[in-house]
Scaffold this motif. Structure first.
Motif, PDB file in Angstrom:
ATOM      1  N   ARG A  93       0.837  -1.202   0.000  1.00  0.00           N
ATOM      2  CA  ARG A  93       0.000   0.000   0.000  1.00  0.00           C
ATOM      3  C   ARG A  93       0.875   1.257   0.000  1.00  0.00           C
ATOM      4  N   ASP A 101      -3.009   3.129  -2.907  1.00  0.00           N
ATOM      5  CA  ASP A 101      -4.263   2.407  -2.703  1.00  0.00           C
ATOM      6  C   ASP A 101      -4.883   1.913  -4.006  1.00  0.00           C
ATOM      7  N   LYS A 102      -4.905   2.760  -5.031  1.00  0.00           N
ATOM      8  CA  LYS A 102      -5.548   2.368  -6.296  1.00  0.00           C
ATOM      9  C   LYS A 102      -4.859   1.171  -6.933  1.00  0.00           C
ATOM     10  N   SER A 103      -3.555   1.222  -7.041  1.00  0.00           N
ATOM     11  CA  SER A 103      -2.816   0.122  -7.669  1.00  0.00           C
ATOM     12  C   SER A 103      -2.939  -1.155  -6.861  1.00  0.00           C
ATOM     13  N   GLU A 107      -5.429  -2.038  -4.854  1.00  0.00           N
ATOM     14  CA  GLU A 107      -6.786  -2.577  -5.019  1.00  0.00           C
ATOM     15  C   GLU A 107      -6.954  -3.225  -6.391  1.00  0.00           C
ATOM     16  N   LYS A 108      -6.331  -2.656  -7.406  1.00  0.00           N
ATOM     17  CA  LYS A 108      -6.411  -3.232  -8.750  1.00  0.00           C
ATOM     18  C   LYS A 108      -5.728  -4.594  -8.788  1.00  0.00           C
ATOM     19  N   ILE A 109      -4.529  -4.670  -8.223  1.00  0.00           N
ATOM     20  CA  ILE A 109      -3.794  -5.943  -8.193  1.00  0.00           C
ATOM     21  C   ILE A 109      -4.540  -6.968  -7.345  1.00  0.00           C
ATOM     22  N   ARG A 110      -5.061  -6.523  -6.203  1.00  0.00           N
ATOM     23  CA  ARG A 110      -5.827  -7.423  -5.324  1.00  0.00           C
ATOM     24  C   ARG A 110      -7.068  -7.951  -6.055  1.00  0.00           C
ATOM     25  N   GLY A 111      -7.762  -7.077  -6.775  1.00  0.00           N
ATOM     26  CA  GLY A 111      -8.949  -7.492  -7.535  1.00  0.00           C
ATOM     27  C   GLY A 111      -8.611  -8.504  -8.617  1.00  0.00           C
ATOM     28  N   GLN A 112      -7.489  -8.292  -9.305  1.00  0.00           N
ATOM     29  CA  GLN A 112      -7.069  -9.254 -10.330  1.00  0.00           C
ATOM     30  C   GLN A 112      -6.732 -10.601  -9.709  1.00  0.00           C
ATOM     31  N   SER A 157      -9.947 -12.329  -8.740  1.00  0.00           N
ATOM     32  CA  SER A 157     -10.605 -12.809  -9.950  1.00  0.00           C
ATOM     33  C   SER A 157      -9.957 -14.089 -10.476  1.00  0.00           C
TER      34      SER A 157
END
Length: 130
Positions: free
Chosen positions: A75, A80-82, A84-89, A92
């Motif tokens: 973090r 935060d944005k990056s 959350e994006k990596i965590r979401g990928q 998925s």
């Protein structure tokens, strides 16, 4: 004359290794790893109450686990944005792997949902959701 063992490291070699990491990254990793040893506050009654409730917690209320220092360091380094994006990928891809496994073994849709829910619970326990 050449030394062997731990004394063989010269200052220039260690400067090359730590110089490429950067002082900021090294400091962030140190702070994140120290955070793993900070005791949690709260009474025993609150802990028991939390254990009795089998509800799933969201990311803002996640437990501190083994991988929490790495998530905190990510973090700080990525933002935060990056993160959350990596965590979401990652979530998925893991859900797709669970779905493919369920198709392979012939599991029902209900079992697939339960496995994904269990993966989220385990991720919370391990500290991926902090």
């Amino acid at each position: 004359r050449r030394r062997e063992g731990p004394q063989a490291w010269s200052i220039s070699q260690s400067q090359r290794i730590f110089g490429t990491m950067g002082l900021r990254r090294l400091l962030c990793l140190l702070v994140a790893s120290v955070a793993a040893f900070v005791p949690r506050t709260g009474s025993l009654a609150q802990t028991r109450r939390r254990e009795a409730a089998p509800t799933l917690q969201m990311a803002s209320m996640a437990k501190f686990g083994v991988f929490s220092p790495a998530v905190y360091a990510g973090r700080v380094l990525l933002g935060d944005k990056s993160l959350e994006k990596i965590r979401g990928q990652g979530i998925s891809l893991h859900s797709q792997a669970i779905s493919e496994f369920c198709i392979f073994v012939g599991a029902t849709a209900k079992m697939r949902g339960l496995l994904i829910k269990k993966a989220k619970t385990n991720g919370d326990i391990l500290g991926f959701l902090v």
